[in-house]
Enzyme design. Structure first.
Site, short mmCIF file in Angstrom:
data_model
loop_
_atom_site.label_atom_id
_atom_site.label_comp_id
_atom_site.label_asym_id
_atom_site.label_seq_id
_atom_site.Cartn_x
_atom_site.Cartn_y
_atom_site.Cartn_z
N ARG A 51 67.45 4.71 -9.06
CA ARG A 51 67.35 5.07 -7.84
C ARG A 51 67.96 4.37 -6.81
O ARG A 51 68.55 3.58 -7.05
CB ARG A 51 65.66 4.96 -7.47
CG ARG A 51 64.83 3.61 -8.07
CD ARG A 51 65.28 2.50 -7.79
NE ARG A 51 65.61 2.31 -5.94
CZ ARG A 51 66.15 1.62 -5.41
NH1 ARG A 51 66.91 0.69 -5.94
NH2 ARG A 51 65.95 1.76 -4.07
N ASP A 240 69.29 7.58 2.83
CA ASP A 240 69.40 8.78 1.73
C ASP A 240 69.99 9.93 2.30
O ASP A 240 70.77 10.84 1.39
CB ASP A 240 68.13 9.10 1.25
CG ASP A 240 67.75 8.17 0.31
OD1 ASP A 240 66.97 7.39 0.81
OD2 ASP A 240 67.61 8.40 -0.91
N ASN A 250 65.33 7.98 5.42
CA ASN A 250 65.51 6.98 4.29
C ASN A 250 63.88 6.81 3.86
O ASN A 250 63.01 7.53 4.31
CB ASN A 250 65.71 5.73 4.97
CG ASN A 250 65.87 4.52 4.12
OD1 ASN A 250 66.77 4.62 3.07
ND2 ASN A 250 65.40 3.13 4.45
N LYS A 251 63.64 5.79 3.16
CA LYS A 251 62.35 5.47 2.28
C LYS A 251 61.38 5.45 3.45
O LYS A 251 61.50 4.96 4.48
CB LYS A 251 62.44 4.24 1.62
CG LYS A 251 61.16 3.39 1.02
CD LYS A 251 60.53 4.58 0.09
CE LYS A 251 61.63 5.07 -0.96
NZ LYS A 251 60.93 6.22 -1.77
O1 MRU Z 1 62.91 6.39 -3.73
P1 MRU Z 1 64.26 5.57 -3.66
O2 MRU Z 1 63.96 4.14 -4.41
O3 MRU Z 1 65.36 6.24 -4.52
O4 MRU Z 1 64.65 5.23 -2.34
C1 MRU Z 1 65.83 4.64 -1.99
C2 MRU Z 1 65.98 4.31 -0.50
O5 MRU Z 1 65.48 4.90 0.24
C3 MRU Z 1 67.29 3.69 -0.21
O6 MRU Z 1 67.28 2.91 1.01
C4 MRU Z 1 68.48 4.50 0.03
O7 MRU Z 1 68.75 5.46 -1.21
C5 MRU Z 1 69.89 3.90 0.10
S1 MRU Z 1 70.10 2.87 -1.53
C6 MRU Z 1 71.76 2.12 -1.22
#
Ligand code: MRU
Length: 353
Positions: A51, A240, A250-251
């Site tokens: 991820r 993202d 983002n998350k």
């Molecule tokens: O659901 P995930 O764990 O893939 O979410 C990841 C994030 O939100 C990160 O902050 C993002 O992908 C950047 S990773 C360098």
């Protein structure tokens, strides 16, 4: 190379398979799994064994390389047709991180510039390797620019995991922390646990501890109190997708941190490589937000924490409007989010080339 560095390598290309650090098992177990088919790669991305936007893109690119290496017929047109199908399958694994689609397009476009199956196989492999190598360089530059915004002994908050294991190396939001360590600084990192899947608690704390970087874990609902009472100097998060107007996805939880930081007058930074910019998405409103299984919210591990059949809303990401972001930190420098024309231009040229 992978063995003698502080940061852990999460995606290793082995020609007939990918050796992938299973991030679901961390921090209990550091185990690599073997991905040999498009189906394996799809599941690994979908289930979050890998991820983080850049790492997802890198894994998908290597997935196509592994698939191509197993192709036996010399029929070039059949190969390109099947390559498109493999690409579409991988593109359906997760919807929000644009790096996935960007990496798949790069690999397939490169294959289409060749004239035979053998040439295409080599081109796909070379492109995937290049994507990973470029990402390492990119993250280092993001780290250098990010570091210029911080000072020794500062307290920095982050969410999720935008670290080495989410990229080729260093991470995006965590990259300045590694470079600070190299410079002999002591930064004090506050990691939000990141409900529901605990990327902050499980991955960021683990990763930073591996590198001897000071990290303190808090639950997500402690963020505002911690910002105020611990006098947090800055918040930095990964990303993202950046829309054309500078809004970022983002998350889930990122928007809350941005609002809190604004209220408390704390700078809020987003670290994002150009591969995360999506010039085809005008604003954050149009960014597709992944919704995941209700069990991720109504269960804590194997234990259910809500009555059976409780209605659940489980968005994996949120959108932070550009106006709440102090600056975007990219490999090309630091930009105010309402002033990213130069990046858009660069991205437009990259797509045209
Ligand atoms: O659901 P995930 O764990 O893939 O979410 C990841 C994030 O939100 C990160 O902050 C993002 O992908 C950047 S990773 C360098």
């Amino acid at each position: 190379m992978a063995e003698d560095r502080a940061e852990v390598v999460s995606v290793i290309y082995k020609r007939d398979h990918i050796s992938l650090l299973d991030q679901r098992l961390l921090p209990r177990k550091k185990k690599y799994v073997r991905l040999s088919t498009i189906h394996d790669v799809w599941h690994a991305i979908h289930r979050l064994q890998v991820r983080g936007a850049p790492a997802i893109g890198i894994t998908a690119a290597f997935g196509l390389a592994v698939w191509a290496n197993r192709w036996r017929s010399p029929d070039y047109s059949a190969f390109l047709d099947a390559l498109e199908i493999a690409k579409s399958e991988l593109a359906s694994s997760r919807p929000t991180a644009v790096n996935l689609f960007w990496a798949l397009d790069r690999v397939v476009n490169r294959a289409k510039q060749t004239g035979s199956v053998e040439e295409a196989k080599l081109a796909i492999e070379a492109e995937a390797i290049q994507i990973q190598a470029e990402d390492e360089e990119t993250c280092r530059k993001i780290g250098e620019y990010g570091l210029s915004l911080f000072a020794d002994e500062q307290k920095i908050m982050t969410i999720c995991n935008a670290g080495s294991i989410a990229t080729a190396r260093y991470g995006t939001a965590l990259a300045p922390f590694y470079l600070a360590k190299e410079a002999g600084w002591n930064l004090h990192i506050y990691a939000c646990e990141t409900r529901p899947l605990l990327q902050g608690a499980r991955l960021t704390t683990w990763e930073l501890q591996q590198a001897n970087i000071d990290v303190t874990l808090i639950t997500d609902n402690m963020a505002a109190h911690t910002m105020r009472t611990k006098k947090i100097d800055a918040v930095i998060v990964g990303c993202d997708r950046v829309a054309r107007n500078g809004d970022v996805a983002n998350k889930i939880g990122t928007l809350g941190l941005a609002l809190q930081a604004k209220a408390l007058d704390i700078p809020f930074y987003v670290a994002a490589p150009l591969s995360t910019f999506d010039i085809d998405t005008p604003t954050g409103e149009e960014i597709p937000i992944e919704e995941r299984s209700s069990k991720e919210v109504s269960f804590f591990g194997e234990v259910n924490t809500a009555p059976n059949h409780t209605k659940v809303f489980n968005p994996a990401f949120d959108v932070t409007p550009a106006s709440y972001i102090t600056a975007l930190i990219t490999e090309y420098g630091i930009f105010e989010p309402n002033n990213i024309e130069r990046l858009i231009e660069r991205k437009t040229k990259e797509i045209a080339s």
